[in-house]
Design an enzyme around this catalytic site. Structure first.
Site, PDB file in Angstrom:
ATOM      1  N   ASP A 213     103.256  32.709  29.571  1.00  0.00           N
ATOM      2  CA  ASP A 213     104.069  31.783  28.782  1.00  0.00           C
ATOM      3  C   ASP A 213     104.546  32.458  27.490  1.00  0.00           C
ATOM      4  O   ASP A 213     103.774  33.161  26.826  1.00  0.00           O
ATOM      5  CB  ASP A 213     103.178  30.577  28.430  1.00  0.00           C
ATOM      6  CG  ASP A 213     103.946  29.425  27.828  1.00  0.00           C
ATOM      7  OD1 ASP A 213     104.882  28.945  28.485  1.00  0.00           O
ATOM      8  OD2 ASP A 213     103.615  28.998  26.705  1.00  0.00           O
ATOM      9  N   GLU A 264      93.085  47.196  37.611  1.00  0.00           N
ATOM     10  CA  GLU A 264      91.721  47.438  38.116  1.00  0.00           C
ATOM     11  C   GLU A 264      91.465  46.606  39.375  1.00  0.00           C
ATOM     12  O   GLU A 264      90.507  46.831  40.092  1.00  0.00           O
ATOM     13  CB  GLU A 264      90.676  47.035  37.061  1.00  0.00           C
ATOM     14  CG  GLU A 264      90.637  47.956  35.859  1.00  0.00           C
ATOM     15  CD  GLU A 264      89.681  47.414  34.798  1.00  0.00           C
ATOM     16  OE1 GLU A 264      88.788  46.594  35.119  1.00  0.00           O
ATOM     17  OE2 GLU A 264      89.841  47.812  33.629  1.00  0.00           O
TER      18      GLU A 264
HETATM   19  C1  BGC Z   1     106.741  26.457  28.583  1.00  0.00           C
HETATM   20  C2  BGC Z   1     107.007  25.129  27.981  1.00  0.00           C
HETATM   21  C3  BGC Z   1     106.127  24.983  26.756  1.00  0.00           C
HETATM   22  C4  BGC Z   1     106.293  26.161  25.797  1.00  0.00           C
HETATM   23  C5  BGC Z   1     105.188  26.231  24.807  1.00  0.00           C
HETATM   24  C6  BGC Z   1     107.284  27.326  27.474  1.00  0.00           C
HETATM   25  O1  BGC Z   1     108.012  28.286  27.659  1.00  0.00           O
HETATM   26  O2  BGC Z   1     107.367  26.681  29.808  1.00  0.00           O
HETATM   27  O3  BGC Z   1     106.820  24.080  28.871  1.00  0.00           O
HETATM   28  O4  BGC Z   1     106.457  23.821  26.078  1.00  0.00           O
HETATM   29  O5  BGC Z   1     106.301  27.364  26.483  1.00  0.00           O
HETATM   30  O6  BGC Z   1     104.022  26.614  25.442  1.00  0.00           O
END
Ligand code: BGC
Length: 553
Positions: A213, A264
């Protein structure tokens, strides 16, 4: 893991992710096994057969960790615990084993940019005095002005409002998203050590990879200087290079550390969510970094042949020289569903349209037709394809949810200028009847629209012309034909046509114009996005109708 039967697919030694179809499970809204209105692991486990029948190679499950759910689980309080609303760690392990039995890989969502404010590190930090080492795991700073009552700089949150919140002791902490999501300080070695340990924890439990993310947000400009009055954060859009807090060169050093760990283990992978320009995206997939990175250009593109052609060419040239593969996405839980996006007139800002209207601008039938054509465009391309749950059912965006039901922090934080992302997160309809269309034994956490009976998975499974049947057939054909390599030849069939040929012999033609187009010479029609009729294009003189696509051999 036990391999799926691929006896009819040409043999390939390539790692699975290079050409895989990955299905994104937004767990809150997928299937509710215990009737509490929230999707969960029990629900997902009960639907693995559906995913196998759909033919996907892997699932990516959005954050399932213990969380206050301020941002749908992207606010993680404990990275080693499953949220009780979703199930238990034991159940997660069972899910991984069961998916593997069916030949389906499992990708977890790793959220390294920020934690929840309920995370033990943040609780410790704010319970400690300024200067305490626990504070250095976050960006906690003095404010400006004579009494420090102004934020340390002018950065704003992607969800709206300032990116800083003041603590009771007068210092401020940074949150690029909601105030409940404090940003971690990746300059602090403890943060790196902790995230290596978290990854190991899940890799040892059989997780096949991580979707990372906000991969482009981890490093902040150490000067913390202002961005200036012109800047405006917009969620899920491309960010400029070496911005004060996006796409800074330092993020690459971090992922190299993760990659050494991943290597790994056998056959695991990392995929980056990085909203950056194409020339910068290529840096994320260098051989010692991410295996792949989402190309969001397809998702961002209008229904426009010129634009789509260049997006395809670009997606290939960005990924392939590094040994990565193009990684295509038409939708996800952060954007408007494509069946609605494509029904809006060209030039509409679909992020704003649910608030600004006009409502009459939407042509639902056109959107539905184009979304089906886009499915064939997507699934014929080289590289991997990420599908978002419900895309295979042709679900539209529920853009008119009652405002009192809205849960996404974007709605409040933007002062109601944007409705946020809930419209793409409405619980899936599984059955034509019953409470919440079979999502669970009660209602779902967001209301489903009346009229979703016909879109239910069970109804579509019986109908050879449904969107679900189209996806099933396309994925099965894709598997049967094999993927050859990443080579793709763009064909010139006119200004309003996107057409390409693959090394497998597959030719995909999409008509984005307003009149029928003649098909190139072919032996056979493999699949078309709309069922045949008087204009059946499979005959020698057949022409392809507007807003449809066809696969030829
Ligand atoms: C996720 C979102 C989220 C954000 C903060 C993003 O890119 O896909 O759904 O709100 O990251 O974590």
């Amino acid at each position: 893991m036990s391999a799926r039967s691929t006896s009819d697919a040409p043999a390939s030694d390539a790692p699975w992710w290079r050409h895989g179809v990955v299905y994104q499970v937004y767990i809150r809204s997928f299937a509710d096994g215990n009737g509490d209105g929230t999707g969960d692991l029990a629900g997902l486990r009960s639907r693995l057969g559906y995913l196998q029948r759909l033919g996907v190679d892997a699932v990516w499950i959005t954050p399932w960790y213990a969380s206050p759910m301020v941002d749908g689980g992207y606010d993680v309080a404990d990275y080693r615990t499953i949220d009780p609303r979703f199930g238990t760690l034991d159940e997660a392990e069972r899910l991984i084993a069961e998916a593997h039995q069916l030949g389906i890989r499992v990708i977890a969502d790793l959220v390294p940019n920020h934690t929840s404010e309920r995370h033990s590190w943040f609780r410790e930090a704010i319970a400690s005095p300024p200067g305490h080492p626990s504070r250095d795991r976050y960006h906690i700073r003095d404010g400006r002005g004579p009494d420090g009552s102004e934020p340390p700089n002018d950065w704003t949150s992607t969800f709206g409002g300032p990116a800083w919140t003041r603590l009771a002791d007068g210092q401020w902490y940074l949150h690029l998203f909601a105030p409940e999501q404090p940003d971690l300080n990746w300059e602090n070695p403890e943060v790196m050590a902790e995230f290596l340990d978290i990854q190991r924890f899940w890799l040892d439990r059989g997780i096949d990879g991580f979707r990372v993310d906000v991969a482009h947000g981890l490093v902040k400009d150490p000067t913390f200087s202002d961005l200036g009055p012109e800047h405006l954060e917009v969620l899920a859009t491309v960010h400029p290079a070496n911005h004060r807090h996006w796409d800074r060169d330092g993020v690459h050093e971090i992922v190299r550390g993760w990659r050494r760990l991943i290597d790994e283990y056998d056959d695991r992978m990392l995929v980056a969510e990085a909203w950056v320009t194409p020339d910068r995206l290529r840096l994320y997939t260098r051989p010692d970094e991410y295996h792949q990175a989402f190309s969001f250009s397809l998702l961002e593109s209008e229904w426009d042949a010129d634009e789509l052609r260049s997006v395809i060419a670009e997606g290939v040239t960005v990924a392939v020289p590094n040994g990565s593969t193009p990684t295509w996405v038409l939708s996800n839980h952060d954007v408007m569903r494509e069946a609605t996006r494509y029904g809006l007139p060209k030039g509409t800002n679909w992020r704003m349209w649910p608030v600004t209207g006009p409502v009459e601008a939407l042509d639902e039938e056109l959107g539905r037709r184009r979304a089906r054509a886009a499915a064939l465009l997507l699934l014929g391309l080289p590289g991997s394809a990420y599908l978002y749950q419900g895309e295979e059912l042709g679900l539209p965006e529920v853009w008119d949810l009652p405002t009192e039901a809205l849960d996404d922090p974007v709605w409040e934080r933007s002062d109601h200028a944007q409705r946020g992302r809930d419209g793409s997160r409405v619980p899936l309809p599984w059955e034509s009847t019953g409470p919440s269309y079979g999502f669970g034994s009660n209602g779902g956490w967001l209301p489903q629209p009346a009229g979703w009976s016909a879109l239910a998975a069970s109804a579509q499974a019986e109908d050879a012309d449904s969107t679900l049947s189209l996806y099933r057939e396309a994925i099965a054909l894709r598997r049967r034909l094999g993927t050859a390599d990443e080579a793709i030849e763009l064909l010139d069939l006119g200004r309003d046509v996107v057409a390409y040929r693959r090394g497998t012999g597959l030719t995909c033609v999409v008509n984005l114009g307003t009149s029928p187009v003649a098909l190139p010479a072919h032996d056979r029609v493999l699949l078309r996005s709309e069922p045949g009729g008087p204009d059946d294009p499979s005959g020698p003189d057949g022409a392809l109708e507007p807003d449809t696509a066809i696969w030829l051999m």
